[in-house]
Design a protein around this motif. Sequence first.
Motif, PDB file in Angstrom:
ATOM      1  N   ARG A  77       1.834  40.016 -62.050  1.00  0.00           N
ATOM      2  CA  ARG A  77       2.491  39.409 -60.891  1.00  0.00           C
ATOM      3  C   ARG A  77       3.569  40.323 -60.328  1.00  0.00           C
ATOM      4  NH1 ARG A  77       4.998  33.259 -60.418  1.00  0.00           N
ATOM      5  NH2 ARG A  77       5.536  33.400 -58.198  1.00  0.00           N
ATOM      6  N   ILE A  78       4.318  41.009 -61.193  1.00  0.00           N
ATOM      7  CA  ILE A  78       5.346  41.952 -60.729  1.00  0.00           C
ATOM      8  C   ILE A  78       4.716  43.020 -59.846  1.00  0.00           C
ATOM      9  CG2 ILE A  78       7.016  43.714 -61.428  1.00  0.00           C
ATOM     10  CD1 ILE A  78       7.363  42.077 -64.048  1.00  0.00           C
ATOM     11  N   GLY A  79       3.648  43.636 -60.353  1.00  0.00           N
ATOM     12  CA  GLY A  79       2.995  44.709 -59.609  1.00  0.00           C
ATOM     13  C   GLY A  79       2.313  44.231 -58.349  1.00  0.00           C
ATOM     14  N   ASN A  80       1.628  43.092 -58.432  1.00  0.00           N
ATOM     15  CA  ASN A  80       0.889  42.576 -57.290  1.00  0.00           C
ATOM     16  C   ASN A  80       1.822  42.168 -56.154  1.00  0.00           C
ATOM     17  OD1 ASN A  80      -1.647  41.472 -56.041  1.00  0.00           O
ATOM     18  ND2 ASN A  80      -0.501  39.572 -56.243  1.00  0.00           N
ATOM     19  N   THR A  81       2.919  41.491 -56.491  1.00  0.00           N
ATOM     20  CA  THR A  81       3.853  41.049 -55.457  1.00  0.00           C
ATOM     21  C   THR A  81       4.482  42.228 -54.728  1.00  0.00           C
ATOM     22  OG1 THR A  81       4.363  39.023 -56.685  1.00  0.00           O
ATOM     23  CG2 THR A  81       5.946  39.719 -55.011  1.00  0.00           C
ATOM     24  N   ALA A  82       4.940  43.226 -55.492  1.00  0.00           N
ATOM     25  CA  ALA A  82       5.548  44.408 -54.868  1.00  0.00           C
ATOM     26  C   ALA A  82       4.517  45.179 -54.053  1.00  0.00           C
ATOM     27  CB  ALA A  82       6.169  45.301 -55.931  1.00  0.00           C
ATOM     28  N   GLY A  83       3.313  45.312 -54.600  1.00  0.00           N
ATOM     29  CA  GLY A  83       2.266  46.036 -53.888  1.00  0.00           C
ATOM     30  C   GLY A  83       1.908  45.377 -52.562  1.00  0.00           C
ATOM     31  N   LYS A  84       1.788  44.064 -52.553  1.00  0.00           N
ATOM     32  CA  LYS A  84       1.459  43.354 -51.313  1.00  0.00           C
ATOM     33  C   LYS A  84       2.584  43.468 -50.289  1.00  0.00           C
ATOM     34  CE  LYS A  84      -1.900  39.960 -52.966  1.00  0.00           C
ATOM     35  NZ  LYS A  84      -2.190  38.518 -53.166  1.00  0.00           N
ATOM     36  N   ARG A  85       3.824  43.421 -50.747  1.00  0.00           N
ATOM     37  CA  ARG A  85       4.947  43.570 -49.821  1.00  0.00           C
ATOM     38  C   ARG A  85       4.948  44.949 -49.177  1.00  0.00           C
ATOM     39  NH1 ARG A  85       9.887  42.485 -53.296  1.00  0.00           N
ATOM     40  NH2 ARG A  85      10.877  43.548 -51.541  1.00  0.00           N
ATOM     41  N   GLY A 123      11.250  42.841 -64.049  1.00  0.00           N
ATOM     42  CA  GLY A 123      10.741  42.020 -65.134  1.00  0.00           C
ATOM     43  C   GLY A 123      11.708  40.935 -65.539  1.00  0.00           C
ATOM     44  N   LYS A 124      11.166  39.795 -65.932  1.00  0.00           N
ATOM     45  CA  LYS A 124      11.973  38.730 -66.522  1.00  0.00           C
ATOM     46  C   LYS A 124      11.059  37.854 -67.364  1.00  0.00           C
ATOM     47  CE  LYS A 124      11.753  35.293 -62.786  1.00  0.00           C
ATOM     48  NZ  LYS A 124      12.568  34.435 -61.882  1.00  0.00           N
ATOM     49  N   LEU A 125      11.638  37.094 -68.268  1.00  0.00           N
ATOM     50  CA  LEU A 125      10.862  36.246 -69.149  1.00  0.00           C
ATOM     51  C   LEU A 125      10.012  35.273 -68.338  1.00  0.00           C
ATOM     52  CD1 LEU A 125      13.458  35.394 -71.969  1.00  0.00           C
ATOM     53  CD2 LEU A 125      11.444  36.884 -72.142  1.00  0.00           C
ATOM     54  N   GLY A 126       8.735  35.175 -68.701  1.00  0.00           N
ATOM     55  CA  GLY A 126       7.834  34.251 -68.039  1.00  0.00           C
ATOM     56  C   GLY A 126       7.129  34.818 -66.825  1.00  0.00           C
ATOM     57  N   LEU A 127       7.462  36.040 -66.423  1.00  0.00           N
ATOM     58  CA  LEU A 127       6.834  36.670 -65.263  1.00  0.00           C
ATOM     59  C   LEU A 127       5.899  37.770 -65.753  1.00  0.00           C
ATOM     60  CD1 LEU A 127       6.824  36.714 -62.146  1.00  0.00           C
ATOM     61  CD2 LEU A 127       8.614  38.456 -62.261  1.00  0.00           C
ATOM     62  N   SER A 128       4.615  37.646 -65.460  1.00  0.00           N
ATOM     63  CA  SER A 128       3.633  38.593 -65.984  1.00  0.00           C
ATOM     64  C   SER A 128       3.742  39.949 -65.305  1.00  0.00           C
ATOM     65  CB  SER A 128       2.214  38.051 -65.798  1.00  0.00           C
ATOM     66  OG  SER A 128       1.843  38.074 -64.423  1.00  0.00           O
ATOM     67  N   ALA A 129       3.301  40.974 -66.019  1.00  0.00           N
ATOM     68  CA  ALA A 129       3.280  42.332 -65.467  1.00  0.00           C
ATOM     69  C   ALA A 129       2.412  42.377 -64.214  1.00  0.00           C
ATOM     70  CB  ALA A 129       2.749  43.303 -66.519  1.00  0.00           C
ATOM     71  N   ILE A 189       1.666  46.924 -64.862  1.00  0.00           N
ATOM     72  CA  ILE A 189       2.361  46.778 -63.582  1.00  0.00           C
ATOM     73  C   ILE A 189       1.805  47.770 -62.569  1.00  0.00           C
ATOM     74  CG2 ILE A 189       4.570  47.126 -62.400  1.00  0.00           C
ATOM     75  CD1 ILE A 189       5.957  45.956 -64.841  1.00  0.00           C
ATOM     76  N   ARG A 190       1.649  49.004 -62.987  1.00  0.00           N
ATOM     77  CA  ARG A 190       1.125  50.034 -62.079  1.00  0.00           C
ATOM     78  C   ARG A 190      -0.281  49.679 -61.596  1.00  0.00           C
ATOM     79  NH1 ARG A 190       1.225  56.195 -63.971  1.00  0.00           N
ATOM     80  NH2 ARG A 190      -0.077  55.359 -65.655  1.00  0.00           N
ATOM     81  N   LYS A 191      -1.120  49.234 -62.501  1.00  0.00           N
ATOM     82  CA  LYS A 191      -2.498  48.887 -62.138  1.00  0.00           C
ATOM     83  C   LYS A 191      -2.518  47.762 -61.109  1.00  0.00           C
ATOM     84  CE  LYS A 191      -6.924  47.480 -64.180  1.00  0.00           C
ATOM     85  NZ  LYS A 191      -7.638  47.146 -65.463  1.00  0.00           N
ATOM     86  N   ALA A 192      -1.678  46.741 -61.302  1.00  0.00           N
ATOM     87  CA  ALA A 192      -1.639  45.610 -60.372  1.00  0.00           C
ATOM     88  C   ALA A 192      -1.113  46.039 -59.005  1.00  0.00           C
ATOM     89  CB  ALA A 192      -0.778  44.498 -60.945  1.00  0.00           C
ATOM     90  N   ALA A 193      -0.100  46.913 -58.982  1.00  0.00           N
ATOM     91  CA  ALA A 193       0.441  47.392 -57.710  1.00  0.00           C
ATOM     92  C   ALA A 193      -0.604  48.193 -56.943  1.00  0.00           C
ATOM     93  CB  ALA A 193       1.690  48.231 -57.947  1.00  0.00           C
TER      94      ALA A 193
END
Length: 339
Positions: free
Chosen positions: A261-269, A253-259, A205-209
């Motif tokens: 995507r969590i990091g990338n979405t928050a980072g872009k926002r 985090g939730k089932l079916g949501l990749s780490a 998650i950190r890497k994606a963010a």
Amino acid sequence: MITIDGSEGEGGGQVLRNACALSLVTGEPFTIEKIRAKRDQPGLMRQHLTSIEAACAIGGAQCEGLELGSNRIVFRPGTLTPGDYRFAVGTAGSTALVLQTVLIPLALADKPSHLVIEGGTHAGMAPSFDFIEKCFLPVLERMGPRVSARIKRHGFFPRGGGRIEIEIEPAPLRRMEFTERGAMQGRSGMIVFSSLGANKIPNRIRKAALKALPEWGEEMIAIRDLPADQGPGIALSLEASYANVTEVVSGFGKLGLSAERIGNTAGKRMAGYEASKAFAGPYLQDQLILPMALAGGGTFTTVKISQHTRTAADIISLFTGRRAHFEEAGDKGHCVRIV
């Protein structure tokens, strides 16, 4: 009796929460029909029941139709009574949304209040505890009331079990103008998780963010392993602090949501907010309209206006007569004027 079509505009639970808060402050009874009609599961869910029950408790209110799945309620306010209260959602339903229902009425009361709210603290479709504590409450305090928040236990979806405590020192709301965020003060982030084994998921998650935030460094986003009995769950919180406001962006985090995507979405926002010059982010904007209307008006700059905010403005106008005017504001995005 004010009548509200709950299917209009954004059509979610925010209509209920704002209507209850405004009813307690203004003394105006209301009826809502077609509650959450646009949602996959329409009608009242557990967190909505708890929010309305909380409003009834602090305001001596009577409410018809208060049951799971109900698509219509009639709410009649009584006498607001500040004091010590405990509200439990019983699921991962948001503690922040229950707080949103009772905060402003109690912030305008004649005595302090202490709240304990149990449920979800970090789950989707609701503000995180971090947003409430570090973004919204400091801005509200500049308007008059003093409100402090503590998290005693994290609550993730679907288990819940979180606990927050709120201290409210009431004061009249002051009319304010929030147009400048001020100079950058710092950046930081935190990933909290529980019962997920090793640190692989938090690190992903950190890497994606960070990939979406080239000006941030790895050392800016800490990782914290919570006690096993608070999980399973994981949440990311990113903070950009300015002289006049702190923006908080979250990912859960939730089932079916990749780490990733969590990091990338928050980072872009967060990158989008930093690139703007607006005071308020997309979630702070709809939180500000209610206290500003009750303060007699106010102004703030913000990013793109959400349907959530437009719906909030419509409900607030029904109870107060105050109207929100949305204007283009150049490099500051949009200006919202409550008059």
